[in-house]
Design an enzyme around this catalytic site. Structure first.
Site, PDB file in Angstrom:
ATOM      1  N   ASP A   8       0.827  -1.203  -0.012  1.00 42.09           N
ATOM      2  CA  ASP A   8      -0.018  -0.048   0.189  1.00 42.09           C
ATOM      3  C   ASP A   8       1.064   1.284  -0.231  1.00 42.09           C
ATOM      4  OD1 ASP A   8      -2.407   1.570   0.522  1.00 42.09           O
ATOM      5  OD2 ASP A   8      -1.628   1.901   2.612  1.00 42.09           O
ATOM      6  N   THR A  42      -2.932   0.269  -4.118  1.00 42.11           N
ATOM      7  CA  THR A  42      -3.350   1.484  -3.691  1.00 42.11           C
ATOM      8  C   THR A  42      -4.920   1.878  -4.054  1.00 42.11           C
ATOM      9  OG1 THR A  42      -2.973   4.074  -3.524  1.00 42.11           O
ATOM     10  CG2 THR A  42      -2.476   2.786  -5.657  1.00 42.11           C
ATOM     11  N   GLY A  43      -5.438   2.927  -3.289  1.00 43.10           N
ATOM     12  CA  GLY A  43      -6.846   3.165  -3.495  1.00 43.10           C
ATOM     13  C   GLY A  43      -6.530   4.391  -4.484  1.00 43.10           C
TER      14      GLY A  43
END
Length: 265
Positions: A8, A42-43
């Site tokens: 992340d 990742t977002g």
């Protein structure tokens, strides 16, 4: 032997100064030198994530939009993509309109909002992302999107989440990337699904994968990976399901994982 690491970005790879430290950078390079595939999960939108990936010298597909888009860094080929179902996008838009909630969406890797407000400005400053305003937002809603995002008070988001589950049905995945960001994707738009796809793509057994994260939106990939790692600064719920808890993002927690499990330092 671990052969694929998914990391992340926010509060995991980068520290609170939004930097990848030289020590963590060196660990990434040493892992790649041992033929380990290192990717980001990742977002963030691809445009935002690729800037960090390129800084670190990574040259592999990266997982973006919580897992709804996997895209090559080199040629920008899309390898995996899942869109929010149109019916769900329409329902979500109408619900947000009725309840005066800030909703933003992403079309062709560009961020769209119906109006400018402080929530939008703060979000774009945080992610270094430009925004586009479309007052007739119903036009935007009809276009394919990997992710839609509601920004509000954490308690408010907790309150509406079960309502949205009921309203939008089983075809969507709803998660929080930060306490005040509620993200809506296709049900297969998770970091866990994307990690499984990449493992298959690189012919890596899932038991030979590592996933590192700090927030609840990381839980699917931690559960899917052979080794699920929570950062020292992770939320308690993620630490509880992790196989290992490393140091915080301000203490080179990612380097600590690579040293221990890949480089055997």
């Amino acid at each position: 032997m671990y052969k694929l690491i998914a990391i992340d970005i926010d509060d995991t790879l980068i520290n609170d100064k939004k930097e990848v430290t030289p020590a963590t950078q060196e660990a990434l390079e040493q892992a790649v030198a041992k033929d380990v595939v290192v990717t980001l999960a990742t977002g963030r939108a691809y445009a935002s994530a690729q800037q960090i990936a390129r800084q670190t010298g990574l040259n592999v597909p990266i997982i973006t939009y919580q897992g709804a888009l996997v895209k090559n860094l080199m040629d920008e080929n899309v390898l995996y993509e899942r869109y929010v179902p149109i019916y769900a996008a329409r329902r979500l838009y109408e619900y947000c309109l009725e309840n005066h909630l800030h909703l933003q969406t992403y079309i062709n890797d560009k961020l769209y909002s119906r109006e400018v407000n402080q929530k939008l400005i703060d979000y774009c400053e945080l992610n270094k992302t430009p925004y586009f305003i479309e007052p007739v937002f119903s036009k935007v809603i009809e276009q394919p999107t990997p992710k839609m995002l509601i920004i509000d008070d954490p308690d408010k988001l907790d309150e509406i989440t079960p309502v949205l589950h009921e309203l939008l049905g089983d075809e969507v995945h709803i998660t929080k990337s930060k306490p005040y960001f509620l993200e809506i994707m296709h049900r297969e738009g998770t970091k866990g699904h994307a990690l499984e796809f990449l493992a298959q793509h690189f012919n890596v057994d899932m038991k030979d994968t590592i996933a590192i994260g700090d927030s609840w939106n990381d839980h699917e990939m931690l559960e899917a990976a052979g080794l699920g790692v929570a950062m020292g600064n992770a939320i308690d719920a993620l630490k509880e399901i992790a196989d290992f808890v490393t140091l915080s993002n301000n203490e080179d927690g990612v380097k600590h994982v690579i040293d221990k499990y890949v480089l055997n330092v």
